[in-house]
Enzyme design. Structure first.
Site, PDB file in Angstrom:
ATOM      1  CB  SER A 170     -63.155  95.008  -4.416  1.00 34.79           C
ATOM      2  OG  SER A 170     -62.614  94.459  -3.234  1.00 34.79           O
ATOM      3  CE  LYS A 181     -60.503  98.500  22.523  1.00 36.17           C
ATOM      4  NZ  LYS A 181     -61.652  97.689  22.093  1.00 36.17           N
TER       5      LYS A 181
END
Length: 285
Positions: free
Chosen positions: A106, A158
């Site tokens: 990764s 949010k």
């Protein structure tokens, strides 16, 4: 009398400077060339120490090549991207050879792919070209113990990654688009670093992890070998004749111990913080 003392003092200083200069010249003539080893271990959460070290060796004319020893499952996206860019800058002035340890997956592979050469061990775990977001949901637990989270927000999304509520379908779509965007960045970075078509990388960019042998077959790494072999390749690329002098940054047991504990803690809280390039076998079960 005073003038004689000053004269004697300057003679001593001059003699010491001359001796120091001669020793430097002799060391330069005796040393075939220096190779610096930069170790990147554990989860990548901060790029600055690695970048500072690489930059120092890039600017040092006595360092002819750099070996990046990568033993990392990846980490946060931005630090991985910043190290990637620093390696791109460095290969313009001197060779950078990656030596993969047990794992370079990764983000660990992300930072490796722009190097001049990539050397992996046969059993190295690498690849895992993918992006992951984990959002633990503890709402059920809080409901059982009678705890309720009150959220005051100024935007609809949010609190999209809040662990105190389940994700809605619309929110999942937003995060999926975000993940896809970062994944595309990963694919393009690998394609650019390895100088292969984007379409070829897309075929294997599904998060799969490969052994070093398989990675070589797929073109993700250049050769199979250990750290000593990577140093040998770096010496050849730098046209160093004879045995190179190895330079590496010293670390203390205390720093290593604290770093290990910090990485363990960061891995637990990372899903709350950001999208990341991280090979995590437990998350795939």
């Amino acid at each position: 009398m005073r003038n004689k003392k000053l004269k004697f003092f300057f003679i001593i200083i001059g003699t010491l400077l001359l001796i120091s200069f001669l020793i430097t010249i002799m060391e330069s003539s005796l040393t075939a060339g220096k190779i610096a080893i930069v170790n990147i271990k554990g989860i990548i959460v901060d790029s600055k120490p690695s970048i500072d070290e690489i930059k120092q060796y890039r600017k040092d004319p006595s360092i002819k090549a750099i070996v990046l020893r990568v033993d990392s499952p990846g980490g946060a996206v931005v630090p991985s991207q910043e190290i990637y860019e620093e390696i791109k800058r460095t290969i313009k002035s001197k060779p950078v050879v990656v030596s993969m340890g047990s794992i370079a997956a990764s983000g660990g592979y992300y930072i490796s792919c722009p190097a001049t050469k990539i050397i992996a061990n046969p059993g190295t775990l690498t690849g895992s070209i993918g992006v992951l977001i984990e959002i633990p949901n503890i709402k059920g637990l809080l409901d059982k113990i009678g705890v309720k989270a009150e959220v005051i927000k100024s935007g609809k999304y949010k609190d999209i990654i809040s662990p105190f509520k389940p994700l809605q379908n619309e929110e999942k779509e937003i995060l999926q688009k975000l993940t896809n965007d970062v994944h595309e960045q990963f694919i393009k970075a690998v394609a650019e670093g390895r100088k292969v078509p984007v379409e070829d990388i897309k075929k294997i960019a599904d998060g799969r992890v490969f052994t070093g042998l398989k990675a070589k077959e797929l073109g993700l790494v250049d050769e199979i070998g250990d750290l000593d072999y990577a140093i040998k390749i770096a010496a050849q690329l730098a046209k160093i004749k004879g045995e190179p002098e190895i330079v590496t940054k010293k670390s203390t047991l205390l720093i290593d111990f604290l770093k290990g504990n910090t990485e363990s803690l960061v891995k637990k809280i990372l899903p709350y913080m950001q999208v990341y390039y991280l090979y995590s076998p437990t998350s795939q079960n």
